[in-house]
Design an enzyme around this catalytic site. Structure first.
Site, short mmCIF file in Angstrom:
data_model
loop_
_atom_site.label_atom_id
_atom_site.label_comp_id
_atom_site.label_asym_id
_atom_site.label_seq_id
_atom_site.Cartn_x
_atom_site.Cartn_y
_atom_site.Cartn_z
N ASN A 124 69.76 -11.55 -29.05
CA ASN A 124 68.37 -11.12 -29.20
C ASN A 124 67.61 -12.29 -29.84
O ASN A 124 67.72 -12.52 -31.03
CB ASN A 124 68.33 -9.86 -30.08
CG ASN A 124 66.93 -9.43 -30.44
OD1 ASN A 124 65.95 -9.94 -29.88
ND2 ASN A 124 66.81 -8.51 -31.38
N GLU A 152 72.67 -0.81 -35.45
CA GLU A 152 72.19 -1.90 -36.29
C GLU A 152 71.69 -1.34 -37.61
O GLU A 152 70.52 -0.89 -37.68
CB GLU A 152 71.06 -2.65 -35.59
CG GLU A 152 71.48 -3.28 -34.28
CD GLU A 152 70.63 -4.50 -33.95
OE1 GLU A 152 71.19 -5.58 -33.78
OE2 GLU A 152 69.39 -4.37 -33.91
P1 PGA Z 1 70.74 -10.74 -36.94
O1 PGA Z 1 69.82 -9.77 -36.02
O2 PGA Z 1 71.98 -11.04 -36.15
O3 PGA Z 1 69.88 -11.95 -37.17
O4 PGA Z 1 71.04 -9.97 -38.18
C1 PGA Z 1 70.42 -8.77 -35.24
C2 PGA Z 1 69.34 -8.00 -34.52
O5 PGA Z 1 68.28 -7.76 -35.10
O6 PGA Z 1 69.52 -7.62 -33.35
#
Ligand code: PGA
Length: 251
Positions: free
Chosen positions: A11, A168
């Protein structure tokens, strides 16, 4: 039942002009050829460069996804992009209900579900994001929050490869903090069983990704947790080496 093939999804959030995005996508695809991976790979660039990244990845093993779509197919919604537009740009997946969208744009479970339905109708695979806040975890509400978000944000009846769910924890995103493997295992088992309750036995092989500070250092332990069917990666997806290091940690 055999576990589904893991999905490792990047992402990119609001990062990347055309030149950087195309270079990153090419680097990911090149490394994916060298490394025989045990997972599917996906990158989700900003909508402005979706079609250029899709063009650069044509004929490679790396799929492309959007980061959001509107619930309507077209109309007077200045600044938004619809699911058919995301698809038309070359995507096969689209993230919906990311906690940053829920927080920045006030998206509710009902909005997220409408977006997921629009994505499915347009022939895209929605990646529906759910996860508790720090206060909800501290209050012992994590499993109840996840059940409520599944009921509210996941269109019922979608099974197998038609939908992906990403767990998440809001407090783990971009913070360098993650739940313990035991906490991740408990959350994923709960999500899998709630999905079956919500959508029927066909939901047994829906992939449930873990996301939130997943990186090359913790990927091996987290991706080996039963019920974790891949990862949604923010920060570590912006460097091809780190992203591929996570992907090659799949069991
Ligand atoms: P991060 O973000 O790996 O930077 O913690 C994950 C996400 O928001 O999909």
């Amino acid at each position: 039942m055999a576990a589904p093939r893991p999905l490792i999804a990047g992402n990119w959030k609001m990062n990347g002009l055309a030149a950087d995005g195309v270079a990153l996508a090419r680097a990911v695809a090149e490394r994916a050829v060298k490394d025989p991976l045990r997972c599917d790979l996906l990158v989700c660039p900003p909508s402005t460069i979706l079609s250029r990244v899709a063009e650069a990845l044509k004929g490679t093993k790396v799929a492309v996804g959007g980061q959001d779509c509107h619930a309507k197919a077209s109309g007077a919604h200045t600044g938004d992009v619809s699911a058919p537009m995301v698809k038309d740009a070359g995507a096969t997946f689209v993230i919906v209900g990311h906690s940053e969208r829920r927080a920045d744009h006030g998206e509710t479970d009902a909005t997220v579900r409408a977006k997921a339905e629009a994505a499915h109708a347009a022939g895209l695979v929605p990646i529906v994001c759910i996860g508790e806040t720090a206060a909800q975890r501290d209050g012992g509400e994590t499993l109840a929050v996840l059940a409520r978000q599944i009921k509210g944000s996941v269109p019922p009846g979608l099974s197998g490869a038609e939908i992906v769910v990403a767990y998440e924890p809001v407090w783990a995103i971009g913070t360098g903090r993650t739940p313990t493997v035991a906490e991740i295992q408990q959350a994923h088992a709960h999500i899998h069983s709630e999905l079956i309750g919500h959508s029927g036995p066909g939901a047994a092989d829906v992939r449930v990704l873990y996301g939130g500070s997943l990186n090359p250092g913790n990927a091996k332990a987290i991706l080996a947790v039963p019920g974790v069917d891949g990862g949604l990666i923010g920060g570590a997806s912006l460097k091809a080496d780190d992203f591929l290091a996570v992907a090659s940690s799949c069991p």
